[in-house]
Design a protein around this motif. Structure first.
Motif, PDB file in Angstrom:
ATOM      1  N   GLY A   1     -10.732  -6.376  -9.474  1.00 50.96           N
ATOM      2  CA  GLY A   1     -10.252  -6.709 -10.891  1.00 50.96           C
ATOM      3  C   GLY A   1      -8.961  -6.111 -11.196  1.00 50.96           C
ATOM      4  N   GLY A   2      -8.677  -6.565 -12.636  1.00 49.30           N
ATOM      5  CA  GLY A   2      -7.222  -6.613 -12.269  1.00 49.30           C
ATOM      6  C   GLY A   2      -6.489  -5.367 -12.659  1.00 49.30           C
ATOM      7  N   ILE A   3      -7.005  -3.779 -13.108  1.00 53.02           N
ATOM      8  CA  ILE A   3      -6.569  -2.838 -12.725  1.00 53.02           C
ATOM      9  C   ILE A   3      -8.141  -2.287 -12.942  1.00 53.02           C
ATOM     10  CG2 ILE A   3      -4.955  -0.687 -13.827  1.00 53.02           C
ATOM     11  CD1 ILE A   3      -3.430  -2.998 -15.267  1.00 53.02           C
ATOM     12  N   VAL A   4      -7.356  -1.207 -11.379  1.00 51.30           N
ATOM     13  CA  VAL A   4      -9.065  -0.493 -10.930  1.00 51.30           C
ATOM     14  C   VAL A   4      -8.629   0.947 -10.493  1.00 51.30           C
ATOM     15  CG1 VAL A   4     -10.954  -0.763  -9.673  1.00 51.30           C
ATOM     16  CG2 VAL A   4     -10.280  -2.384 -10.169  1.00 51.30           C
ATOM     17  N   ILE A   5      -9.028   1.780 -11.552  1.00 53.68           N
ATOM     18  CA  ILE A   5      -9.426   3.641 -10.746  1.00 53.68           C
ATOM     19  C   ILE A   5     -10.529   3.352 -10.622  1.00 53.68           C
ATOM     20  CG2 ILE A   5      -8.778   4.803 -11.090  1.00 53.68           C
ATOM     21  CD1 ILE A   5      -6.923   4.738 -13.787  1.00 53.68           C
ATOM     22  N   SER A   6     -10.592   3.225  -8.798  1.00 54.51           N
ATOM     23  CA  SER A   6     -11.841   3.345  -7.830  1.00 54.51           C
ATOM     24  C   SER A   6     -11.409   4.988  -7.335  1.00 54.51           C
ATOM     25  CB  SER A   6     -11.688   2.613  -6.878  1.00 54.51           C
ATOM     26  OG  SER A   6     -10.336   2.562  -6.247  1.00 54.51           O
ATOM     27  N   GLY A   7     -11.091   5.732  -7.154  1.00 58.96           N
ATOM     28  CA  GLY A   7     -10.947   7.095  -7.522  1.00 58.96           C
ATOM     29  C   GLY A   7     -11.064   7.954  -8.049  1.00 58.96           C
ATOM     30  N   GLU A   8     -12.744   8.226  -7.613  1.00 60.13           N
ATOM     31  CA  GLU A   8     -13.698   9.326  -8.170  1.00 60.13           C
ATOM     32  C   GLU A   8     -13.096  10.515  -9.584  1.00 60.13           C
ATOM     33  OE1 GLU A   8     -18.095  11.928  -8.166  1.00 60.13           O
ATOM     34  OE2 GLU A   8     -16.433  10.869  -5.968  1.00 60.13           O
TER      35      GLU A   8
ATOM     36  N   PHE B   1      -6.365  -8.745   0.163  1.00 58.37           N
ATOM     37  CA  PHE B   1      -6.416  -7.618  -1.426  1.00 58.37           C
ATOM     38  C   PHE B   1      -5.618  -7.547  -2.673  1.00 58.37           C
ATOM     39  CE2 PHE B   1      -7.977  -5.764   3.630  1.00 58.37           C
ATOM     40  CZ  PHE B   1      -8.904  -7.083   3.355  1.00 58.37           C
ATOM     41  N   PHE B   2      -6.046  -5.980  -2.347  1.00 58.66           N
ATOM     42  CA  PHE B   2      -4.948  -6.217  -3.989  1.00 58.66           C
ATOM     43  C   PHE B   2      -3.951  -6.607  -3.468  1.00 58.66           C
ATOM     44  CE2 PHE B   2      -8.945  -4.237  -5.106  1.00 58.66           C
ATOM     45  CZ  PHE B   2      -8.973  -3.948  -6.508  1.00 58.66           C
ATOM     46  N   GLY B   3      -3.038  -6.551  -4.636  1.00 62.86           N
ATOM     47  CA  GLY B   3      -1.296  -6.762  -4.664  1.00 62.86           C
ATOM     48  C   GLY B   3      -0.842  -5.443  -4.533  1.00 62.86           C
ATOM     49  N   ILE B   4      -1.645  -4.504  -5.541  1.00 59.84           N
ATOM     50  CA  ILE B   4      -0.617  -3.815  -4.662  1.00 59.84           C
ATOM     51  C   ILE B   4      -2.104  -2.295  -4.933  1.00 59.84           C
ATOM     52  CG2 ILE B   4       0.655  -1.570  -5.789  1.00 59.84           C
ATOM     53  CD1 ILE B   4       2.185  -3.092  -7.077  1.00 59.84           C
ATOM     54  N   ALA B   5      -2.313  -1.439  -3.675  1.00 54.62           N
ATOM     55  CA  ALA B   5      -3.342  -0.021  -3.812  1.00 54.62           C
ATOM     56  C   ALA B   5      -2.036   1.326  -3.423  1.00 54.62           C
ATOM     57  CB  ALA B   5      -4.208  -0.327  -2.267  1.00 54.62           C
ATOM     58  N   THR B   6      -2.816   2.591  -4.524  1.00 54.89           N
ATOM     59  CA  THR B   6      -1.961   4.369  -4.250  1.00 54.89           C
ATOM     60  C   THR B   6      -2.907   4.962  -3.981  1.00 54.89           C
ATOM     61  OG1 THR B   6      -0.423   5.229  -5.481  1.00 54.89           O
ATOM     62  CG2 THR B   6      -1.533   3.683  -6.803  1.00 54.89           C
ATOM     63  N   THR B   7      -2.501   5.742  -3.327  1.00 51.50           N
ATOM     64  CA  THR B   7      -3.665   6.855  -3.211  1.00 51.50           C
ATOM     65  C   THR B   7      -2.697   8.263  -3.040  1.00 51.50           C
ATOM     66  OG1 THR B   7      -2.948   6.930  -0.603  1.00 51.50           O
ATOM     67  CG2 THR B   7      -5.515   6.190  -0.697  1.00 51.50           C
TER      68      THR B   7
ATOM     69  N   ILE C   1      -6.000   2.359  -8.128  1.00 52.02           N
ATOM     70  CA  ILE C   1      -5.707   3.555  -8.037  1.00 52.02           C
ATOM     71  C   ILE C   1      -6.857   3.958  -7.379  1.00 52.02           C
ATOM     72  CG2 ILE C   1      -4.815   5.723  -9.202  1.00 52.02           C
ATOM     73  CD1 ILE C   1      -3.867   4.246 -11.587  1.00 52.02           C
ATOM     74  N   ARG C   2      -7.042   4.126  -5.648  1.00 52.20           N
ATOM     75  CA  ARG C   2      -8.146   4.894  -4.924  1.00 52.20           C
ATOM     76  C   ARG C   2      -8.047   6.025  -4.787  1.00 52.20           C
ATOM     77  NH1 ARG C   2      -7.376   0.766   0.067  1.00 52.20           N
ATOM     78  NH2 ARG C   2      -7.825  -0.803  -0.213  1.00 52.20           N
ATOM     79  N   SER C   3      -6.976   6.526  -4.832  1.00 51.63           N
ATOM     80  CA  SER C   3      -6.750   8.462  -5.482  1.00 51.63           C
ATOM     81  C   SER C   3      -5.178   8.192  -6.111  1.00 51.63           C
ATOM     82  CB  SER C   3      -7.258   9.505  -4.736  1.00 51.63           C
ATOM     83  OG  SER C   3      -5.811   8.870  -2.465  1.00 51.63           O
ATOM     84  N   GLY C   4      -4.993  10.048  -6.639  1.00 56.77           N
ATOM     85  CA  GLY C   4      -4.064  10.648  -6.442  1.00 56.77           C
ATOM     86  C   GLY C   4      -4.071  10.258  -8.197  1.00 56.77           C
ATOM     87  N   ASN C   5      -3.097  11.649  -9.368  1.00 52.57           N
ATOM     88  CA  ASN C   5      -2.729  11.791 -10.678  1.00 52.57           C
ATOM     89  C   ASN C   5      -1.216  10.982 -10.715  1.00 52.57           C
ATOM     90  OD1 ASN C   5      -5.333  12.762 -10.127  1.00 52.57           O
ATOM     91  ND2 ASN C   5      -4.404  14.548  -8.934  1.00 52.57           N
ATOM     92  N   ASP C   6      -1.474  11.407 -11.816  1.00 56.75           N
ATOM     93  CA  ASP C   6       0.033  11.212 -12.722  1.00 56.75           C
ATOM     94  C   ASP C   6       0.689  10.166 -12.550  1.00 56.75           C
ATOM     95  OD1 ASP C   6       0.053  14.182 -14.641  1.00 56.75           O
ATOM     96  OD2 ASP C   6      -1.074  14.320 -12.061  1.00 56.75           O
ATOM     97  N   ASN C   7      -0.356   9.022 -12.376  1.00 56.63           N
ATOM     98  CA  ASN C   7       0.297   8.045 -12.333  1.00 56.63           C
ATOM     99  C   ASN C   7       0.567   6.356 -13.307  1.00 56.63           C
ATOM    100  OD1 ASN C   7       0.667   7.403  -9.167  1.00 56.63           O
ATOM    101  ND2 ASN C   7      -1.259   7.276  -9.236  1.00 56.63           N
TER     102      ASN C   7
ATOM    103  N   PHE D   1       1.006  -1.375   0.146  1.00 52.73           N
ATOM    104  CA  PHE D   1       0.096  -0.181  -0.212  1.00 52.73           C
ATOM    105  C   PHE D   1       0.997   1.432   0.239  1.00 52.73           C
ATOM    106  CE2 PHE D   1      -1.909   3.457   2.283  1.00 52.73           C
ATOM    107  CZ  PHE D   1      -3.056   3.510   1.331  1.00 52.73           C
ATOM    108  N   ASN D   2       0.931   2.377  -0.904  1.00 49.99           N
ATOM    109  CA  ASN D   2       1.411   3.054  -1.262  1.00 49.99           C
ATOM    110  C   ASN D   2       0.570   4.096  -1.002  1.00 49.99           C
ATOM    111  OD1 ASN D   2       3.653   5.284  -2.005  1.00 49.99           O
ATOM    112  ND2 ASN D   2       2.356   5.465  -4.070  1.00 49.99           N
ATOM    113  N   SER D   3       1.048   5.320   0.082  1.00 50.13           N
ATOM    114  CA  SER D   3       0.444   6.723  -0.020  1.00 50.13           C
ATOM    115  C   SER D   3       1.408   7.771  -0.605  1.00 50.13           C
ATOM    116  CB  SER D   3       0.090   6.709   1.010  1.00 50.13           C
ATOM    117  OG  SER D   3       0.556   7.078   2.801  1.00 50.13           O
ATOM    118  N   GLY D   4       2.670   7.728  -0.326  1.00 53.89           N
ATOM    119  CA  GLY D   4       3.315   8.515  -0.515  1.00 53.89           C
ATOM    120  C   GLY D   4       3.249   9.046  -2.479  1.00 53.89           C
ATOM    121  N   ASN D   5       4.164  10.207  -2.486  1.00 53.60           N
ATOM    122  CA  ASN D   5       4.069  10.734  -3.923  1.00 53.60           C
ATOM    123  C   ASN D   5       5.777  10.116  -4.297  1.00 53.60           C
ATOM    124  OD1 ASN D   5       1.460  11.979  -4.128  1.00 53.60           O
ATOM    125  ND2 ASN D   5       3.261  13.375  -2.642  1.00 53.60           N
ATOM    126  N   PHE D   6       5.016  10.144  -6.154  1.00 53.48           N
ATOM    127  CA  PHE D   6       6.181  10.365  -6.067  1.00 53.48           C
ATOM    128  C   PHE D   6       7.800   8.866  -6.426  1.00 53.48           C
ATOM    129  CE2 PHE D   6       6.556  14.540  -6.352  1.00 53.48           C
ATOM    130  CZ  PHE D   6       6.638  14.720  -7.716  1.00 53.48           C
TER     131      PHE D   6
END
Length: 327
Positions: free
Chosen positions: A271-278, A218-224, A245-251, A200-205
């Motif tokens: 799912g396989g790759i999911v963008i769930s951040g509105e 749960f997911f293999g990788i999740a990021t905010t 991708i739960r939130s965050g931009n430009d990934n 789980f990643n909540s950092g940038n860059f």
């Protein structure tokens, strides 16, 4: 329990010795000591780290280093108290042994630039390795929790600029790796059979590359986070899915192999790759192999149905997608 400062008396000499030829002296280390020189263990330790007692060992850099020499630092109980090894100061090195049955295995604090390598951290209750400083190297460690007892993360990195490379994490009750700092490099690790997210990643860059994530709940990788790179990972058999991708931009999510995930987790959007951040935008999903995943291989949850969002899905090998126009 009182603390003892471990130092080694010596007589100055004029002969210069290459650092590569230097072997730290063997020290008669005892529980509760504060190590401020380079020391090699010569025996196992069994220590009481409960409240009111110090950590089993405290290592203070830059002069303090600890080579465990294949020996084990064990705690009498993992129920509560201090870590097995506390790292303070700057540029310490801890390597070559085991920390077992402690509330927390290794706690990395101080000013950072520490190296934790070739350690086995087992049967902890909280985090296996917790990193609260910057620019550390965490490499070639085996971190194995105790199912039903370990409630924390395998590796929990809160500082900036740390490299986490070639570690194995298994059997923890929270995330295999939790990344909270910025500019973290997570590469060539294996995370398996943890009761939560693999990473789980909540950092940038953050760069997450060439990792193997398998059979996590749960997911293999999740990021905010934003401005991250998730590339060339193998992600298979995880309960909720591959990458979220739960939130965050430009990934950028690119060149990953994401196979047979989802179907037995708790997510509303597996799912396989999911963008769930509105409001996640400008993410690029490029050239991944994503097949056999439940509910969809590719899923942009808040896309209106015509692929009009500004997230880009290009050249992914897949069988199913939502909306169907995702590529």
């Amino acid at each position: 329990m009182s603390k003892k400062i471990l130092g080694l008396a010596f007589t100055p000499i004029t002969i210069l010795i290459s650092a590569s030829m230097y072997t730290p002296p063997v020290g008669a280390v005892e529980c509760g000591e504060v190590i401020v020189t380079s020391v090699t263990l010569d025996q196992d330790l069994l220590c009481d780290v409960s409240d009111g007692n110090p950590p089993a060992l405290t290592v203070v850099g830059p002069s303090g280093n600890l080579i465990l020499n294949g020996y084990t630092v064990s705690c009498i109980s993992s129920a509560g108290g201090n870590p097995g090894i506390l790292v303070e100061g700057i540029a310490s090195r801890i390597s070559g042994g085991e920390v077992n049955n402690c509330p927390e295995g290794i706690l990395v604090q101080g000013n950072g630039s520490h190296t934790i390598s070739e350690m086995e951290v087992r049967d902890f209750r909280l985090d296996g390795i917790e990193i609260d400083s910057n620019y550390n190297i965490i490499s070639e460690n085996m971190v194995i929790g105790l199912p039903g007892t370990t409630v924390g993360d395998g590796i929990d990195s809160n500082g900036d600029g740390t490299t986490i490379i070639q570690n194995y994490v298994e059997g923890v009750g929270d995330g295999g790796m939790e990344i909270g700092g910025d500019f973290i490099n997570v590469t060539l690790n294996q995370v398996a059979m943890v009761d939560d997210l693999g990473i789980f990643n909540s950092g940038n860059f953050t760069t997450i590359s060439n990792n193997h994530l398998e059979n996590n709940s749960f997911f293999g990788i999740a990021t905010t986070g934003s401005f991250g790179l998730i590339i060339q990972n193998n992600i298979t058999g995880n309960g909720d899915g591959g990458v979220e991708i739960r939130s965050g931009n430009d990934n950028i999510v690119s060149q990953n192999s994401i196979l047979n995930n989802g179907g037995f987790g708790i997510s509303d959007n597996p799912g396989g790759i999911v963008i769930s951040g509105e409001f996640s935008s400008r993410n690029q999903i490029l050239s991944n192999t994503v097949t056999g995943n439940t509910d969809f291989d590719l899923w942009d949850v808040f896309d209106s149905g015509d692929c009009s969002s500004d997230n880009q899905w290009v050249a992914n090998i897949h069988d199913t997608s939502s909306p169907a126009c995702l590529d």
